[in-house]
Structures are given as structure tokens and as C-alpha cells.
Design a protein around this motif. Sequence first.
Motif, short mmCIF file in Angstrom:
data_model
loop_
_atom_site.label_atom_id
_atom_site.label_comp_id
_atom_site.label_asym_id
_atom_site.label_seq_id
_atom_site.Cartn_x
_atom_site.Cartn_y
_atom_site.Cartn_z
N PRO A 194 -4.48 2.47 1.97
CA PRO A 194 -3.87 1.41 2.77
C PRO A 194 -4.44 1.45 4.18
O PRO A 194 -4.55 2.51 4.78
CB PRO A 194 -2.38 1.75 2.76
N GLY A 195 -4.81 0.32 4.70
CA GLY A 195 -5.34 0.26 6.06
C GLY A 195 -6.82 0.55 6.15
O GLY A 195 -7.30 0.93 7.21
N GLN A 230 -13.68 2.25 12.45
CA GLN A 230 -13.18 2.96 11.27
C GLN A 230 -13.40 4.45 11.43
O GLN A 230 -14.46 4.90 11.87
CB GLN A 230 -13.90 2.46 10.02
N ALA A 231 -12.40 5.25 11.05
CA ALA A 231 -12.49 6.71 11.13
C ALA A 231 -13.29 7.26 9.96
O ALA A 231 -13.16 6.79 8.84
CB ALA A 231 -11.09 7.32 11.13
N LEU A 232 -14.09 8.28 10.24
CA LEU A 232 -14.88 8.93 9.19
C LEU A 232 -14.42 10.37 8.94
O LEU A 232 -14.98 11.04 8.10
CB LEU A 232 -16.37 8.93 9.58
N GLU A 233 -13.43 10.84 9.69
CA GLU A 233 -12.93 12.21 9.55
C GLU A 233 -11.40 12.19 9.59
O GLU A 233 -10.79 11.19 9.96
CB GLU A 233 -13.43 13.09 10.71
N LEU A 234 -10.82 13.32 9.23
CA LEU A 234 -9.38 13.51 9.31
C LEU A 234 -9.00 14.03 10.69
O LEU A 234 -9.73 14.85 11.26
CB LEU A 234 -8.92 14.54 8.27
N ALA A 235 -7.88 13.56 11.23
CA ALA A 235 -7.47 14.04 12.55
C ALA A 235 -6.04 13.61 12.85
O ALA A 235 -5.49 12.71 12.19
CB ALA A 235 -8.38 13.50 13.64
N ARG A 285 -9.74 4.97 7.54
CA ARG A 285 -8.68 4.22 8.19
C ARG A 285 -9.24 3.36 9.33
O ARG A 285 -10.05 3.83 10.13
CB ARG A 285 -7.64 5.19 8.75
N ILE A 286 -8.81 2.10 9.40
CA ILE A 286 -9.19 1.22 10.51
C ILE A 286 -8.29 1.56 11.69
O ILE A 286 -7.07 1.52 11.58
CB ILE A 286 -9.04 -0.26 10.12
#
Length: 119
Positions: free
Chosen positions: A7-8, A19-24, A85-86
Motif C-alpha cells: 500500500p502506498g 520513493q524510498a529504496l530502504e527501510l527506515a 513507499r512513496i
Amino acid sequence: MKGISYPGNHICFGRYALQALELAWITSRQIEARRRAMTQNICRGGKIWVRIFPNKPVTVRPTETHMSSGKGSPEYWVAVVKRGRILYEMGRVAENIARKSISIAASKMPIQTQFIISG
């Protein structure tokens, strides 16, 4: 924390996105600082949508407290961001202005991101 954000992960409101490319964990202060930087760069001409919200409290116990004295008070709030995620969307601006302002916001990020254009 692992996995991909389903989602998102697509552009809904604007034409350009970050857009995110990593977890944070991204704090509310970081989100607001990037939003302000993007707004100043587009000279308040376009529209910016913030697609993440800090809804997770992070508690910190005071130093030199005894054990079993309870949980600490909420110190700050974070948004849990997964891969794909955007984070921000932008519309009603030219592509070169959007690319420049989103790159400024990306340089302030603690994670790797990418610029996306809706097709």
C-alpha cells in the motif's frame, strides 16, 4: 522490519514522486524539514502531498532511574517506511523544477530514494 510496501507504492495525486529504496524510521522533524525545503524551492507555485505520517511513538526513559519504574514518556514520533513507499508527491510544476526540489529533499534523507514520474 522487512519486506516491501504494497500500500502506498504508486503515485496517486501528483505527477512526480520521491520513493524510498530502504527501510527506515523517519521522524516528524525530518518530514517537516523536507517539506519546507521542497516548498521553498518551488517558490510556492506547485502542490506537494506528504504521503507518510508519523504515527509510532518512541519512548525514552530518563537516565538514572530504577528498574520497574514504568515505561518512559513519548519523546518523538516516527513514520515506519518500507522499501517502495512513496514519501512525497508533487504536481502542477515543470519537470526540471520538480526534479531539483525533490533532489534537495532526497539529499536530506537518511535513506536512499529515487525520483519517479507517473506514466
